[in-house]
Design a protein around this motif. Structure first.
Motif, short mmCIF file in Angstrom:
data_model
loop_
_atom_site.label_atom_id
_atom_site.label_comp_id
_atom_site.label_asym_id
_atom_site.label_seq_id
_atom_site.Cartn_x
_atom_site.Cartn_y
_atom_site.Cartn_z
N LEU A 51 0.84 -1.19 0.00
CA LEU A 51 0.00 0.00 0.00
C LEU A 51 0.87 1.24 0.00
O LEU A 51 2.04 1.19 0.36
CB LEU A 51 -0.96 0.01 1.20
CG LEU A 51 -0.42 -0.05 2.63
CD1 LEU A 51 0.24 1.24 3.08
CD2 LEU A 51 -1.56 -0.37 3.60
N THR A 53 1.49 4.99 1.56
CA THR A 53 1.18 5.70 2.80
C THR A 53 0.53 7.05 2.51
O THR A 53 0.10 7.73 3.44
CB THR A 53 2.46 5.92 3.63
OG1 THR A 53 3.40 6.67 2.84
CG2 THR A 53 3.08 4.60 4.03
N GLY A 55 -2.56 8.33 0.24
CA GLY A 55 -3.64 7.87 -0.62
C GLY A 55 -4.13 6.50 -0.21
O GLY A 55 -3.82 6.00 0.88
N SER A 56 -4.85 5.86 -1.11
CA SER A 56 -5.52 4.61 -0.76
C SER A 56 -5.17 3.44 -1.67
O SER A 56 -5.78 2.38 -1.60
CB SER A 56 -7.04 4.81 -0.79
OG SER A 56 -7.44 5.23 -2.08
N THR A 58 -3.72 0.16 -3.22
CA THR A 58 -3.20 -1.11 -2.73
C THR A 58 -2.93 -2.03 -3.91
O THR A 58 -3.53 -1.88 -4.98
CB THR A 58 -4.18 -1.80 -1.77
OG1 THR A 58 -5.45 -1.97 -2.44
CG2 THR A 58 -4.41 -0.98 -0.51
N THR A 69 -6.29 -8.61 2.93
CA THR A 69 -6.50 -7.18 2.86
C THR A 69 -5.40 -6.47 3.64
O THR A 69 -5.17 -6.79 4.81
CB THR A 69 -7.87 -6.78 3.45
OG1 THR A 69 -8.91 -7.47 2.75
CG2 THR A 69 -8.09 -5.28 3.32
N SER A 71 -3.95 -2.89 5.18
CA SER A 71 -4.49 -1.61 5.64
C SER A 71 -3.47 -0.95 6.55
O SER A 71 -2.45 -1.55 6.91
CB SER A 71 -5.82 -1.81 6.37
OG SER A 71 -5.64 -2.62 7.51
N ARG A 72 -3.76 0.27 6.94
CA ARG A 72 -2.85 0.99 7.81
C ARG A 72 -3.62 1.91 8.74
O ARG A 72 -4.74 2.32 8.44
CB ARG A 72 -1.85 1.82 7.00
CG ARG A 72 -2.46 3.03 6.32
CD ARG A 72 -1.41 3.86 5.57
NE ARG A 72 -1.92 5.17 5.20
CZ ARG A 72 -2.53 5.46 4.06
NH1 ARG A 72 -2.75 4.50 3.18
NH2 ARG A 72 -2.94 6.67 3.81
N THR A 74 -2.27 5.28 10.16
CA THR A 74 -1.11 6.16 10.09
C THR A 74 -0.77 6.76 11.46
O THR A 74 0.40 6.79 11.85
CB THR A 74 -1.37 7.28 9.08
OG1 THR A 74 -1.61 6.68 7.80
CG2 THR A 74 -0.19 8.23 8.98
#
Length: 125
Positions: A51, A53, A55-56, A58, A69, A71-72, A74
């Protein structure tokens, strides 16, 4: 020195789920890509999911699309890999890695220069 620490591995039954976590000691703004890799005994390391860091966006390896999946969070400096419907071939040591890359954050190893020590996932036999 930036440190990455993976956790959450273990033994999982057929079709089971597990969530891996990656804690990063530096701000997520220190790099632009974060990815999960895995390596099974006797096999080369392969990228699983990545992914950005910012924006979105993947990216997933074909072998895990629809099941895993990434995800993060931050603010918490954590990333996750939700692994569902585990298969025997998912058994491996899983590593979190970060780096700064040009272009998209893909699952090849280029540009990922900081790695964790890994967490073992033992899937169904």
């Amino acid at each position: 020195q930036v440190q990455l620490v993976e956790s959450g591995g273990g033994s999982v039954q057929a079709g089971g789920n597990v969530r891996l976590s990656c804690s990063v000691s530096a701000s997520f703004y220190s790099f632009n890509c974060l990815a999960w890799f895995r390596q099974a005994p006797g096999k080369p390391r392969e990228g699983v999911a990545a992914l950005t860091t910012i924006g979105s966006a993947t990216t997933y390896a074909d072998s895990v699309k629809g099941r895993f999946t990434i995800s993060r969070e931050t603010a918490k400096r954590r990333a996750y890999l939700q692994m569902n419907s585990l298969k025997p071939e998912d058994s491996a040591m899983y590593y979190c890695a970060v780096g700064t890359r040009g272009g998209e954050c893909s699952v090849d190893e280029q540009g990922y220069n900081l790695w964790g020590q890994g967490t073992q996932v033992t899937g169904p036999s």
